[in-house]
Design an enzyme around this catalytic site. Structure first.
Site, PDB file in Angstrom:
ATOM      1  N   GLY A 185      -9.381  24.846 127.832  1.00  0.00           N
ATOM      2  CA  GLY A 185      -7.767  25.151 127.903  1.00  0.00           C
ATOM      3  C   GLY A 185      -6.972  24.607 126.811  1.00  0.00           C
ATOM      4  O   GLY A 185      -7.429  24.404 125.765  1.00  0.00           O
ATOM      5  N   SER A 186      -6.063  23.874 127.584  1.00  0.00           N
ATOM      6  CA  SER A 186      -4.711  23.488 126.567  1.00  0.00           C
ATOM      7  C   SER A 186      -5.320  22.152 126.005  1.00  0.00           C
ATOM      8  O   SER A 186      -4.668  21.713 124.988  1.00  0.00           O
ATOM      9  CB  SER A 186      -3.405  23.298 127.170  1.00  0.00           C
ATOM     10  OG  SER A 186      -2.975  24.777 127.641  1.00  0.00           O
ATOM     11  N   THR A 187      -6.301  21.624 126.456  1.00  0.00           N
ATOM     12  CA  THR A 187      -6.908  20.234 125.999  1.00  0.00           C
ATOM     13  C   THR A 187      -7.175  20.791 124.275  1.00  0.00           C
ATOM     14  O   THR A 187      -7.690  19.627 123.701  1.00  0.00           O
ATOM     15  CB  THR A 187      -7.863  19.572 126.644  1.00  0.00           C
ATOM     16  OG1 THR A 187      -8.958  20.617 127.043  1.00  0.00           O
ATOM     17  CG2 THR A 187      -7.199  19.079 128.044  1.00  0.00           C
ATOM     18  N   MET A 188      -7.533  21.683 124.015  1.00  0.00           N
ATOM     19  CA  MET A 188      -7.957  22.152 122.816  1.00  0.00           C
ATOM     20  C   MET A 188      -6.786  22.244 121.664  1.00  0.00           C
ATOM     21  O   MET A 188      -7.037  22.274 120.433  1.00  0.00           O
ATOM     22  CB  MET A 188      -8.818  23.427 122.903  1.00  0.00           C
ATOM     23  CG  MET A 188      -9.468  23.571 121.579  1.00  0.00           C
ATOM     24  SD  MET A 188     -10.838  22.531 121.173  1.00  0.00           S
ATOM     25  CE  MET A 188     -11.402  21.978 122.802  1.00  0.00           C
ATOM     26  N   LYS A 189      -5.670  22.459 122.099  1.00  0.00           N
ATOM     27  CA  LYS A 189      -4.286  22.631 121.317  1.00  0.00           C
ATOM     28  C   LYS A 189      -4.401  21.501 120.090  1.00  0.00           C
ATOM     29  O   LYS A 189      -3.796  21.790 119.100  1.00  0.00           O
ATOM     30  CB  LYS A 189      -3.042  22.872 122.032  1.00  0.00           C
ATOM     31  CG  LYS A 189      -3.368  24.192 122.665  1.00  0.00           C
ATOM     32  CD  LYS A 189      -2.157  24.411 123.797  1.00  0.00           C
ATOM     33  CE  LYS A 189      -2.090  25.763 124.556  1.00  0.00           C
ATOM     34  NZ  LYS A 189      -1.090  25.645 125.628  1.00  0.00           N
TER      35      LYS A 189
END
Length: 626
Positions: free
Chosen positions: A287-291
């Site tokens: 999820g957003s931890t890849m951003k």
């Protein structure tokens, strides 16, 4: 006596003498055969009848934590054995009752067998005493080694367990089995004339204990992480969870836990599926931890700067035949705002602008899509598709953490890159080099980019950001929340099953810990900021003081100071009205003000009204509107 009779008698005497002579010759030949020709063979046969040998398992080496505390050790425990052909048949039932076993099972072990046989291994001392009190011929008590893990479930998934024959079957016990296993001994016992074993014996080769192994794990932090994870999973009525705590500067794994756990001292009471270390074997969409890594790739391309702005389409954007949504519709956001507000659309636009190859290159350099080679068996490489399979939809999705799968360990190692100012240091579990990787570190991104992303992530944990619940009082945290739908059995995204994630670094000014928290299928809330971030805080607020990192308590109130990585020009204005988000941040940085921003667009309200009266270190609050 006639001559004829005399001849007959003489011939009889000659015949008898001949037979006697032949017998003597045969005896002589046999004696030579026995005493000289077969001497060695007969001697060894006699020795076998007089002596018996059996193998004694050696104790395994202990497993220690980084401070020398015992995580696993071998303890002596009695086992009951017998010389099968020496046990009287009439006492088998009596023996079985003392062992607490069915008589048929004991009889099968003894029936039609000769020599040494195990009847019951690693039994309680009380049972061993009861059996030996019966004084049954041929039954003997032997000492074996049993593996004991004093921390039980807290280290179950990490350490694994050992089978009854002393071989490691899971976890560290299996991966480093060769080093931990000792050299078995050979013991010889004597038998009397009736073939009964005598109580004494000698070692032909004494058993040699295995080598000890010292892990980078800290038992205290392991306990802290396990307790915090258990509480987080229970409070959310989640299916399970994992936590990895890593020291970024050298890659040392300080803790690795999963919930629900299992007790390796009684591993047979659990199903095999419960044994695996999900922190390294199971993958999830981050999820957003890849951003942060998508942002880093955009900054590294040179096309984007920290103060570049993106229009986030008010929460919905069409890419090919696919619509990307934001949970909170936004208009214009700068790069920091994209991470603070966790905008899928904003980061997708940046990824589409730079293209698939730079993003793929950043992700693989950060360790995604490959094993860490830390040494634990069953480690998954994760899933990162080749960039030639990325279309616009795939590029956009991967930028915000869908269509890619990682392990908690990989995510911790990747966030360590940001903490290490752009250097990747491979995770390390064993101190001193037994199969430990050479952690020289490789450059993933420029130090300036890593610092810029860290500054953005610190702001993402402010009250404006989604990770505010991750911050312990008195510490600065840089981190990112993540919420990802889980795929169902048909390969489509489930509407009701989510993974909640938080990954972060603490403290920002001198990173000591990288902590990744993954909660599987929470029921009360699906958001990483509500579910996983509090677990991060509980671990950090206990582990940091334990490591000698004191909290820095100031009079900042509820707001946190925000550092801007770039140099900013001095603004002469006495008002922020009409400024963009980028301009108001530069304004605050130029005067050393602590900034709190609400909304997006341009400033329509400020507090206090007289900005000129503010001194360095004081707070400025602004409201933006389109």
């Amino acid at each position: 006596m006639s001559d004829k009779q005399q001849v007959f008698v003489r011939r009889r005497i000659e015949a008898v003498a001949g037979l006697l002579a032949l017998g003597l010759v045969m005896l002589l030949v046999r004696a030579v055969d026995l005493q000289w020709l077969q001497a060695d063979y007969l001697t060894s046969l006699a020795e076998k009848q007089r002596y018996r040998q059996f193998t004694a398992v050696a104790p395994r080496g202990p497993i220690l934590d980084s401070k020398g505390r015992t995580l696993a050790e071998s303890v002596e425990i009695p086992s009951i054995a017998a010389m099968a052909d020496e046990v009287p048949a009439g006492r088998v039932n009596e023996l079985a009752r003392a062992l607490g076993l069915p008589s048929e099972k004991v009889d099968r072990k003894l029936n039609k067998r000769h020599g040494f046989v195990w009847l019951a291994r690693q039994v309680p001392p009380s049972i061993a005493r009861k059996v030996m009190a019966l004084n049954i011929p041929g039954v003997r008590m032997e000492t074996e080694w049993r593996r004991y893990h004093p921390m039980g479930p807290e280290t179950g998934h990490l350490l694994g367990f050992v089978g009854i024959d002393g071989k490691g079957l899971e976890g560290v016990e299996r991966s480093w089995n060769a080093a931990l296993t000792g050299e078995a001994g050979i013991r010889q016992v004597r038998r009397d004339a009736r073939g009964h074993s005598l109580p004494d014996g000698v070692w032909l080769r004494e058993a040699t204990a295995g080598k000890s192994i010292k892990l980078t794990t800290d038992a205290s932090i392991q306990s802290i992480a396990y307790a915090a994870l258990a509480e987080g999973v229970r409070s959310q009525k989640a299916k399970g969870g994992s936590v990895v705590v890593m020291r970024p500067k050298d890659g040392a794994i300080l803790a690795m836990v999963n919930w629900p756990g299992y007790n390796p001292n009684n591993y047979r009471q659990y199903k095999p599926g419960q044994w695996r270390n999900r922190a390294v074997t199971d993958v999830f969409e981050p999820g957003s931890t890849m951003k942060p890594f998508s942002v880093a790739a955009a900054l590294a391309s040179g096309k984007w700067q920290p103060d570049s702005i993106v229009y986030c389409e008010k929460g919905a954007m069409q890419v090919a035949d696919y619509t990307i949504h934001d949970d909170h519709p936004e208009g214009w956001l700068d790069v920091t705002g994209i991470l603070v507000k966790s905008s899928n659309i904003g980061v997708a636009k940046m990824a589409l602008d730079i293209g698939a190859d730079p993003l793929h290159d950043m992700l693989t350099k950060a360790g995604f899509g490959q094993r860490s080679h830390m040494g634990l068996g069953g480690e998954s490489p994760g899933i990162v598709l080749s960039p030639d399979r990325w279309g616009p939809v795939e590029t956009a999705n991967i930028a915000f953490g869908q269509g890619i799968a990682v392990t908690p360990l990989q995510l911790a190692a990747a966030f360590s890159v940001l903490a290490n100012e752009g250097l990747y240091v491979a995770p390390m579990l064993v101190e001193g080099g037994i199969d430990a990787p050479q952690n020289a570190g490789r450059r993933v991104m420029d130090a300036s980019i890593a610092r810029q992303v860290m500054s953005m992530l610190e702001y993402a944990t402010s009250e404006d950001g989604t990770g505010s619940k991750a911050v312990p009082v008195g510490y600065r945290v840089a981190g990112k929340t993540g919420t990802a739908q889980k795929p169902d059995a048909r390969g489509r995204y489930s509407k009701g099953k989510y993974t909640a994630v938080f990954a972060g670094v603490a403290p920002v000014d001198d990173p000591q810990l990288v902590i990744v928290v993954v909660i599987d299928e929470p029921q009360k809330s699906m958001y990483g900021g509500q579910v996983a971030a509090p677990v991060f805080r509980h671990i950090a607020e206990s582990a940091l003081p334990y490591l000698g990192v004191p909290a820095q308590i100031t009079n900042q109130g509820q707001w946190q100071a925000m550092e801007i990585a770039t140099e900013a020009p001095v603004f002469a204005a006495d008002s922020t009205y009409g400024m963009s988000m980028r301009e108001v941040r530069r304004f605050a940085a130029s005067r050393g003000l602590r900034l709190h921003v609400r909304g997006s667009g341009w400033v329509t309200r400020q507090k206090p009204a007289n900005v000129a009266s503010l001194n360095s270190g004081e707070e400025l609050e602004v409201w933006l509107n389109e």
